[in-house]
Design a protein around this motif. Structure first.
Motif, PDB file in Angstrom:
ATOM      1  N   PHE A  47      29.608  23.966  43.040  1.00 47.23           N
ATOM      2  CA  PHE A  47      29.943  24.781  44.212  1.00 47.23           C
ATOM      3  C   PHE A  47      29.439  24.121  45.495  1.00 47.23           C
ATOM      4  O   PHE A  47      30.177  24.007  46.479  1.00 47.23           O
ATOM      5  CB  PHE A  47      29.350  26.180  44.053  1.00 47.23           C
ATOM      6  CG  PHE A  47      29.738  27.125  45.150  1.00 47.23           C
ATOM      7  CD1 PHE A  47      31.016  27.653  45.212  1.00 47.23           C
ATOM      8  CD2 PHE A  47      28.830  27.483  46.126  1.00 47.23           C
ATOM      9  CE1 PHE A  47      31.386  28.531  46.223  1.00 47.23           C
ATOM     10  CE2 PHE A  47      29.182  28.364  47.142  1.00 47.23           C
ATOM     11  CZ  PHE A  47      30.461  28.887  47.189  1.00 47.23           C
ATOM     12  N   LYS A  48      28.206  23.646  45.489  1.00 53.07           N
ATOM     13  CA  LYS A  48      27.634  22.986  46.674  1.00 53.07           C
ATOM     14  C   LYS A  48      28.398  21.704  47.004  1.00 53.07           C
ATOM     15  O   LYS A  48      28.655  21.417  48.175  1.00 53.07           O
ATOM     16  CB  LYS A  48      26.154  22.696  46.466  1.00 53.07           C
ATOM     17  CG  LYS A  48      25.308  23.941  46.528  1.00 53.07           C
ATOM     18  CD  LYS A  48      23.852  23.641  46.223  1.00 53.07           C
ATOM     19  CE  LYS A  48      23.052  24.927  46.172  1.00 53.07           C
ATOM     20  NZ  LYS A  48      21.686  24.700  45.709  1.00 53.07           N
ATOM     21  N   ALA A  49      28.735  20.929  45.988  1.00 55.32           N
ATOM     22  CA  ALA A  49      29.495  19.688  46.214  1.00 55.32           C
ATOM     23  C   ALA A  49      30.865  20.004  46.793  1.00 55.32           C
ATOM     24  O   ALA A  49      31.326  19.335  47.719  1.00 55.32           O
ATOM     25  CB  ALA A  49      29.629  18.905  44.915  1.00 55.32           C
ATOM     26  N   ALA A  50      31.513  21.038  46.283  1.00 52.95           N
ATOM     27  CA  ALA A  50      32.845  21.412  46.765  1.00 52.95           C
ATOM     28  C   ALA A  50      32.794  21.912  48.203  1.00 52.95           C
ATOM     29  O   ALA A  50      33.726  21.682  48.972  1.00 52.95           O
ATOM     30  CB  ALA A  50      33.450  22.478  45.847  1.00 52.95           C
ATOM     31  N   LYS A  51      31.724  22.591  48.570  1.00 46.12           N
ATOM     32  CA  LYS A  51      31.592  23.085  49.945  1.00 46.12           C
ATOM     33  C   LYS A  51      31.516  21.938  50.954  1.00 46.12           C
ATOM     34  O   LYS A  51      31.913  22.094  52.105  1.00 46.12           O
ATOM     35  CB  LYS A  51      30.350  23.968  50.081  1.00 46.12           C
ATOM     36  CG  LYS A  51      30.544  25.359  49.505  1.00 46.12           C
ATOM     37  CD  LYS A  51      29.342  26.218  49.738  1.00 46.12           C
ATOM     38  CE  LYS A  51      29.541  26.869  51.086  1.00 46.12           C
ATOM     39  NZ  LYS A  51      28.694  28.033  51.311  1.00 46.12           N
ATOM     40  N   ARG A  52      31.009  20.787  50.518  1.00 46.27           N
ATOM     41  CA  ARG A  52      30.902  19.622  51.405  1.00 46.27           C
ATOM     42  C   ARG A  52      32.242  18.921  51.596  1.00 46.27           C
ATOM     43  O   ARG A  52      32.389  18.091  52.486  1.00 46.27           O
ATOM     44  CB  ARG A  52      29.867  18.640  50.859  1.00 46.27           C
ATOM     45  CG  ARG A  52      28.442  19.162  50.954  1.00 46.27           C
ATOM     46  CD  ARG A  52      27.432  18.088  50.642  1.00 46.27           C
ATOM     47  NE  ARG A  52      27.515  17.598  49.279  1.00 46.27           N
ATOM     48  CZ  ARG A  52      26.824  18.066  48.253  1.00 46.27           C
ATOM     49  NH1 ARG A  52      26.010  19.086  48.405  1.00 46.27           N
ATOM     50  NH2 ARG A  52      26.961  17.543  47.053  1.00 46.27           N
ATOM     51  N   GLY A  53      33.204  19.227  50.741  1.00 49.66           N
ATOM     52  CA  GLY A  53      34.523  18.618  50.887  1.00 49.66           C
ATOM     53  C   GLY A  53      34.992  17.964  49.612  1.00 49.66           C
ATOM     54  O   GLY A  53      34.392  18.147  48.558  1.00 49.66           O
ATOM     55  N   PRO A  54      36.060  17.198  49.692  1.00 50.93           N
ATOM     56  CA  PRO A  54      36.639  16.600  48.489  1.00 50.93           C
ATOM     57  C   PRO A  54      35.613  15.798  47.687  1.00 50.93           C
ATOM     58  O   PRO A  54      34.798  15.070  48.256  1.00 50.93           O
ATOM     59  CB  PRO A  54      37.736  15.692  49.027  1.00 50.93           C
ATOM     60  CG  PRO A  54      38.124  16.314  50.332  1.00 50.93           C
ATOM     61  CD  PRO A  54      36.826  16.863  50.883  1.00 50.93           C
ATOM     62  N   THR A  55      35.683  15.982  46.381  1.00 49.91           N
ATOM     63  CA  THR A  55      34.789  15.265  45.469  1.00 49.91           C
ATOM     64  C   THR A  55      35.496  15.077  44.135  1.00 49.91           C
ATOM     65  O   THR A  55      36.390  15.853  43.786  1.00 49.91           O
ATOM     66  CB  THR A  55      33.452  16.019  45.284  1.00 49.91           C
ATOM     67  OG1 THR A  55      32.551  15.211  44.558  1.00 49.91           O
ATOM     68  CG2 THR A  55      33.634  17.338  44.573  1.00 49.91           C
TER      69      THR A  55
END
Length: 95
Positions: A47-55
């Motif tokens: 969730f945290k990684a997705a909030k930062r943008g594409p991954t």
């Protein structure tokens, strides 16, 4: 971002939004999935990684890659190429 236990990280949802959900987005098809409501370190990290943008998500044990476009209202938005690809991703994520 590695996903080692997809069955504990993602869940189907029936209300208020039915997931997984396939839709047409700006850049093509998008698959919307929900996270587990239980506290889960892997779900929190995704969730945290997705909030930062594409991954890129690497789903174990197959190590297949899935492109996460981001987070939307608490849901994960994934890029898929077709309905068949969406079904493949759903199986990878234990739906």
């Amino acid at each position: 971002m590695e996903i080692r236990n997809a069955c504990n990280t993602f869940v189907s949802e029936g209300a208020p939004r039915q997931t997984p959900e396939l839709r047409h987005g700006k850049g093509g098809l998008e698959l919307i999935v929900s996270f587990t409501p239980a506290k889960d370190p892997e779900a929190d990290a995704v969730f945290k990684a997705a909030k930062r943008g594409p991954t890129t998500l690497i789903v174990f044990p197959s190590k297949e890659r899935v492109q996460a476009l981001g987070e939307e209202d608490g849901y994960l938005v994934l890029s898929v190429q077709s309905e068949a690809d969406a079904k493949r991703v759903e199986r990878l994520l234990c739906f």
